[in-house]
Design an enzyme around this catalytic site. Structure first.
Site, PDB file in Angstrom:
ATOM      1  N   LYS A  71      38.715  38.214  42.129  1.00  0.00           N
ATOM      2  CA  LYS A  71      39.746  37.289  43.406  1.00  0.00           C
ATOM      3  C   LYS A  71      39.981  37.706  44.213  1.00  0.00           C
ATOM      4  CE  LYS A  71      43.208  36.581  40.878  1.00  0.00           C
ATOM      5  NZ  LYS A  71      42.875  37.808  39.400  1.00  0.00           N
ATOM      6  N   THR A  73      38.128  39.330  46.355  1.00  0.00           N
ATOM      7  CA  THR A  73      37.366  39.466  47.310  1.00  0.00           C
ATOM      8  C   THR A  73      36.559  38.435  47.248  1.00  0.00           C
ATOM      9  OG1 THR A  73      36.333  41.538  45.499  1.00  0.00           O
ATOM     10  CG2 THR A  73      34.562  40.701  46.985  1.00  0.00           C
ATOM     11  N   ARG A  94      47.985  38.987  47.893  1.00  0.00           N
ATOM     12  CA  ARG A  94      49.457  40.129  47.874  1.00  0.00           C
ATOM     13  C   ARG A  94      49.677  41.416  47.762  1.00  0.00           C
ATOM     14  NH1 ARG A  94      49.172  39.910  41.618  1.00  0.00           N
ATOM     15  NH2 ARG A  94      46.966  39.258  41.959  1.00  0.00           N
ATOM     16  N   LYS A 105      43.716  49.813  37.629  1.00  0.00           N
ATOM     17  CA  LYS A 105      42.754  47.790  37.665  1.00  0.00           C
ATOM     18  C   LYS A 105      42.727  48.393  39.243  1.00  0.00           C
ATOM     19  CE  LYS A 105      43.844  43.054  37.835  1.00  0.00           C
ATOM     20  NZ  LYS A 105      43.161  43.670  39.705  1.00  0.00           N
ATOM     21  N   ALA A 273      51.008  39.212  38.020  1.00  0.00           N
ATOM     22  CA  ALA A 273      51.169  37.838  37.464  1.00  0.00           C
ATOM     23  C   ALA A 273      50.972  37.690  35.722  1.00  0.00           C
ATOM     24  CB  ALA A 273      49.396  37.024  37.268  1.00  0.00           C
ATOM     25  N   PHE A 301      45.477  38.016  37.684  1.00  0.00           N
ATOM     26  CA  PHE A 301      45.017  37.648  36.762  1.00  0.00           C
ATOM     27  C   PHE A 301      44.578  35.939  36.136  1.00  0.00           C
ATOM     28  CE2 PHE A 301      48.087  41.461  35.574  1.00  0.00           C
ATOM     29  CZ  PHE A 301      46.876  42.630  35.554  1.00  0.00           C
ATOM     30  N   PHE A 381      27.447  39.828  40.158  1.00  0.00           N
ATOM     31  CA  PHE A 381      27.184  41.716  39.621  1.00  0.00           C
ATOM     32  C   PHE A 381      25.245  41.767  39.696  1.00  0.00           C
ATOM     33  CE2 PHE A 381      31.742  41.374  39.303  1.00  0.00           C
ATOM     34  CZ  PHE A 381      32.224  42.139  39.530  1.00  0.00           C
ATOM     35  N   TRP A 409      30.691  40.472  47.491  1.00  0.00           N
ATOM     36  CA  TRP A 409      30.853  41.678  47.439  1.00  0.00           C
ATOM     37  C   TRP A 409      29.932  42.392  48.349  1.00  0.00           C
ATOM     38  CZ3 TRP A 409      27.924  45.369  44.640  1.00  0.00           C
ATOM     39  CH2 TRP A 409      29.083  47.185  44.971  1.00  0.00           C
TER      40      TRP A 409
END
Length: 556
Positions: A71, A73, A94, A105, A273, A301, A381, A409
């Site tokens: 998110k 990214t 954030r 994470k 979250a 999340f 990806f 990305w």
């Protein structure tokens, strides 16, 4: 391809003064924290209060895998792409917590060629906000125990102290502790516990406060304990909310940094979250809306957690009206929801994709309940196949939802140009009819039931005996006419992390209900959710190091 930190270390950053100038800010509007970081004066928002807001774009996601679905990214890449198209875009994110940074994470600075920098600083100590929040929280905890030790005029019942200590680190051994050991000089022995700083009420207050005086007033409203007669004791009764606000006088100011492409990024506040409300501060978002024509923000999340709380808590209190939602999905996560094991997620599997795509379907439905236009971003990806990509695109088209393959990305802003174009098309041609999901004046159980049945897809809600007693107590104190913040696993739409995809025939189990009176919401803890996470078997910290010349390695 280079690692995230190698890419970030090769960035050509502008002095933060120049980034501020791009936003129309003078040197007097910022407090410098070195060459590439600054805080923005609260006077900026006050001075621009009559200026028209920019467009607000929320980035959210499906239920993620443990590594997250990108998110941040996509948020960063989308803003960079908007700027590349000649638009005045600003990011609102954030702040990372050291818990996931050193855990599993990772940070919250984006990835690949869509990052905010200086990445090492942002993911580590940054401007010290986390320490200020931790200090303010623990000052209150110290004041509670000291008051009891010094005679206990307020007659605090040490068995009914509800406020906990915090630290910004994953440390499961601190979930339940005993304080006051060592005899009379050390106070009275009692059970206590720690939460992670980002789950604290002080963090929530920071992120919902409108100014320093509002922050001080909200902290005074924190319900910290009950006395021997069963009456509530508030922070203001201990007369320390002024000192707590003093500790937060700089932390309340939003932080300004930049992306790899020098797009302005305001990063401030960092509640999780799954156990908190998951949004950056209102001050950061409102400041960005006055300084940018387009503001791209994200909520933590999946949409069942972060987006729901963004809409029902943050937008409600901030009187915000989001104009568009970008829903991030990854092929690997949808295969995960389709039952594929972690070590097989990179293998092509359209059948598993078809089994897991119900999660995406439900999150689309959830966003539509709020009346906001939505576009699906497939965060690409390298192992994704064309067949899998086309399957998701066809599914979205069938559902009448715009969709884009996003490659920020690997390609940075260039990989988000098409997404930016589609977002602009939505903003120009589709109207947001935003509305909150429920009336805050309903009963606590009615509000929880609406969230559980309409957002999670549950059949209903069950409560423990203690949760029922806690609800009755909150209602007796008339503190119940506020939004609900559900603490729930991020791994599933349900409160059971093993129920993947789009589960049915389940109930939500509420084990505890707390009032965050200063923040202005009721917290309902479900399932086995923990407010102090633990480290994994091999923490990310084990791979990090620093060289003699100060070069950091292993930080993602």
């Amino acid at each position: 391809m280079k690692s995230d930190i190698e890419i970030a270390q090769g960035a050509k950053m502008l002095p933060i003064k120049m980034v501020a100038e791009k936003m129309g800010l003078s040197e007097d509007d910022i407090d410098l924290y070195g060459k590439y970081k600054s805080k923005i004066s609260l006077d900026v928002l006050k001075r621009n209060e009559n200026k028209k807001d920019g467009k607000l774009i929320l980035v959210t996601a499906i239920n993620p895998t443990p590594a997250g679905e990108g998110k941040s990214t996509v948020t960063i890449g989308l803003a960079d792409a908007l700027c590349k198209k000649g638009k005045n875009a600003v990011i609102a994110l954030r702040e990372p917590s050291l818990g996931p940074v050193f855990g599993i994470k990772g940070g919250a600075a984006g990835g690949g060629y869509a990052q905010v920098v200086p990445m090492e600083d942002i993911n580590l100590h940054f401007t010290g906000d986390m320490y200020a929040i931790t200090a303010a929280n623990n000052l209150l905890s110290a004041a509670i125990d000291n008051h009891i030790h010094q005679g206990n005029i307020l007659r605090i019942d040490s068995r009914k102290i509800t406020f906990k200590r915090v630290m910004d680190m994953n440390d499961r051994s601190l979930r339940s502790v005993v304080v006051g050991l060592g005899g009379k000089p050390n106070g009275f022995v009692r059970e206590d516990g720690f939460m992670i700083t980002v789950a604290s009420e002080i963090m929530a207050i920071l992120c919902l406060a409108s100014n320093l005086m509002d922050l001080k007033e909200r902290m005074g409203k924190i319900l910290v304990a009950y006395n021997l007669d069963g009456n509530p004791v508030y922070c203001s009764d201990l007369s320390v909310n002024g000192a707590m606000a003093l500790l937060m006088k700089d932390a309340i100011k939003p932080n300004l940094v930049q992306t790899l492409d020098n797009t302005p990024a305001i990063i401030h506040g960092g509640p999780f979250a799954n156990i908190a409300h998951g949004c950056n501060s209102l001050l950061a978002t409102k400041t960005a809306l006055k300084l940018g024509d387009y503001v791209v923000t994200e909520a933590g999340f999946g949409a069942d957690l972060g987006a729901e709380k963004f809409f029902d808590i943050k937008c409600r209190y901030g009187k915000l009206k989001p104009d568009c939602v970008v829903l991030v999905a990854t092929i690997r996560a949808l295969k995960h929801h389709g039952g594929v094991k972690k070590d097989k997620l990179n293998e092509p599997n359209v059948e598993a994709l078809s089994r897991g795509i119900g999660n995406l379907e439900k999150q689309i439905e959830n966003i539509k309940k709020y009346g906001v236009p939505v576009i699906v971003s497939i965060n690409k990806f390298i192992y994704d196949t064309q067949e899998e990509i086309e399957y998701i695109k066809a599914f979205c088209i069938k559902k009448g939802v715009k969709v884009d393959l996003t490659e920020v990305w690997g390609k940075g802003a260039e990989g988000g140009i098409e997404l930016a174009s589609k977002v602009l098309d939505i903003l120009d041609n589709e109207k947001s009819n935003f509305k909150v999901l429920y009336d805050e004046n309903l009963t606590i159980k009615e509000k929880i039931n609406i969230i559980a049945t309409q957002i999670y897809g549950a059949d209903g809600v069950e409560y423990t005996t203690s949760a029922n007693k806690q609800i009755a107590e909150i209602e007796k104190l008339e503190l119940d006419k506020v939004p609900i913040c559900v603490a729930k696993t991020q791994k599933s739409l349900s409160d059971n992390p093993s129920l993947l995809g789009r589960p049915t025939n389940f109930t939500i189990n509420v084990k505890e209900v707390r009032i965050s009176n200063g923040a202005g919401f009721v917290v309902a803890l479900t399932g086995n959710i923990m407010t102090m996470p633990g480290l994994p078997k091999i923490p990310a910290a084990c791979k990090m190091d620093i060289a003699e010349d100060g070069t950091i390695s292993g930080l993602f």
